[in-house]
Write an enzyme that holds these catalytic residues in place. Sequence first.
Site, PDB file in Angstrom:
ATOM      1  N   THR A   1      -3.129   4.947  -6.861  1.00  0.00           N
ATOM      2  CA  THR A   1      -2.599   4.220  -8.026  1.00  0.00           C
ATOM      3  C   THR A   1      -3.468   4.367  -9.259  1.00  0.00           C
ATOM      4  OG1 THR A   1      -1.600   2.578  -6.601  1.00  0.00           O
ATOM      5  CG2 THR A   1      -1.977   1.906  -8.850  1.00  0.00           C
TER       6      THR A   1
ATOM      7  N   ASP B   1      -4.264   2.190   0.081  1.00  0.00           N
ATOM      8  CA  ASP B   1      -3.542   2.017   1.350  1.00  0.00           C
ATOM      9  C   ASP B   1      -4.340   2.476   2.570  1.00  0.00           C
ATOM     10  OD1 ASP B   1      -1.468   0.952  -0.063  1.00  0.00           O
ATOM     11  OD2 ASP B   1      -0.147   2.700   0.093  1.00  0.00           O
TER      12      ASP B   1
ATOM     13  N   SER C   1      -2.376   7.889  -0.993  1.00  0.00           N
ATOM     14  CA  SER C   1      -3.242   7.913   0.195  1.00  0.00           C
ATOM     15  C   SER C   1      -2.480   7.715   1.498  1.00  0.00           C
ATOM     16  CB  SER C   1      -4.367   6.887   0.062  1.00  0.00           C
ATOM     17  OG  SER C   1      -3.901   5.593   0.319  1.00  0.00           O
TER      18      SER C   1
HETATM   19  N1  ASP Z   1       0.143   3.844  -2.484  1.00  0.00           N
HETATM   20  C1  ASP Z   1      -1.124   3.861  -3.182  1.00  0.00           C
HETATM   21  C2  ASP Z   1      -2.101   4.728  -2.405  1.00  0.00           C
HETATM   22  O1  ASP Z   1      -2.664   4.281  -1.453  1.00  0.00           O
HETATM   23  C3  ASP Z   1      -1.654   2.485  -3.365  1.00  0.00           C
HETATM   24  C4  ASP Z   1      -2.985   2.412  -4.096  1.00  0.00           C
HETATM   25  O2  ASP Z   1      -3.488   3.368  -4.622  1.00  0.00           O
HETATM   26  O3  ASP Z   1      -3.539   1.328  -4.181  1.00  0.00           O
HETATM   27  O4  ASP Z   1      -2.285   5.870  -2.756  1.00  0.00           O
END
Ligand code: ASP
Length: 341
Positions: free
Chosen positions: A13, A90, A58
């Site tokens: 993110t 994640d 991730s």
């Molecule tokens: N879906 C994102 C990831 O893990 C969530 C984050 O970055 O906090 O890449």
Amino acid sequence: MIPKILLIYTGGTIGMAKAANKEMLQPFDFQSLLKNIPELQLLNCEIETLSFNNPIDSSNMDTKHWAFLAEIIDSHYKTHQGFVVLHGSDTMSYSASALSFMLENLSKPVIFTGSQLPIGDLRTDAKENLITAIQLASLQHQNRPLIKEVCLYFEYKLYRGNRTTKINTDHFKAFASKNFPPLVTSGVELKIRQQLLLKPTLDKGLNVYTNLSTDVVLVKLFPGLQASTLSSILETPNLKGVLLETYGSGNASTADWFLTLLEKAISKGIYIVNTTQCSGGSVHMGQYETSQKLRDLGVISANDMTTEAAITKMMFLLGSHQTKDFKLAFETSIRGELTKN
Ligand code: ASP
């Protein structure tokens, strides 16, 4: 000496943006990330950046990415005093745990961080996380890095990476380390708990292990689990290790079918490790009859390790052929991942 820090962007993110006309977040160019934080130039360190060619969410992280990350750290180890890894939240605890095992005799900081809101967002948590993570990676004592282990920095706390778990999808405080206190708390000042930091022997060079076994499985028990389901999992070809998430202090069903299936697997040479579904506390096999049976069968204790640490430790021990005495190695702290009894 001004420390040189390598900032490695894997995705997540922190560096994501909404694609044109779309609502969903996707990774975007790393250089734009740096443009958003001119404050980085004010830090008392030299920052070099490196990005995955294709930054990932991730959730797509796998062992090949971990090996790649370990190799990047290895090839910059002599020239850099610290490493900050930007990573999605994640699977960040899995990656920090895995890297802690893969990097033996680490004597420099490797600090994972990320954010809940993208860096361009007005209310972003990314700036504080990134700036303090770099500041912590730059800390020196007698011309050597102060922190010498794999950590995770999020929302004002620096944790030992292999003690963390993602606990919240909505709050800025997304991580917890229930069985080990934070190494550093960031307030008006950085409150460093020196006595908790790992103190590796400095005369040994870094050893990097990139071979992890994926012949493992994580099984979470629930009332109603069927014999046929567990049996087909345990019949998986080449299966070498099973991490069983049990109840409470390591308790499980005493049904004959359950114990017989475990016994059969153990007799085939499959390692079965007992970890608890509870987010805090430890496995104590033998405290109840429902765990004594597991101990009698030769089930191994994960003690107070997180699930993330236990599964990656299993992958590391099985992959790096450090299996001469798997039970002993598993039940011994090798990177501060468990509390000694
Ligand atoms: N879906 C994102 C990831 O893990 C969530 C984050 O970055 O906090 O890449």
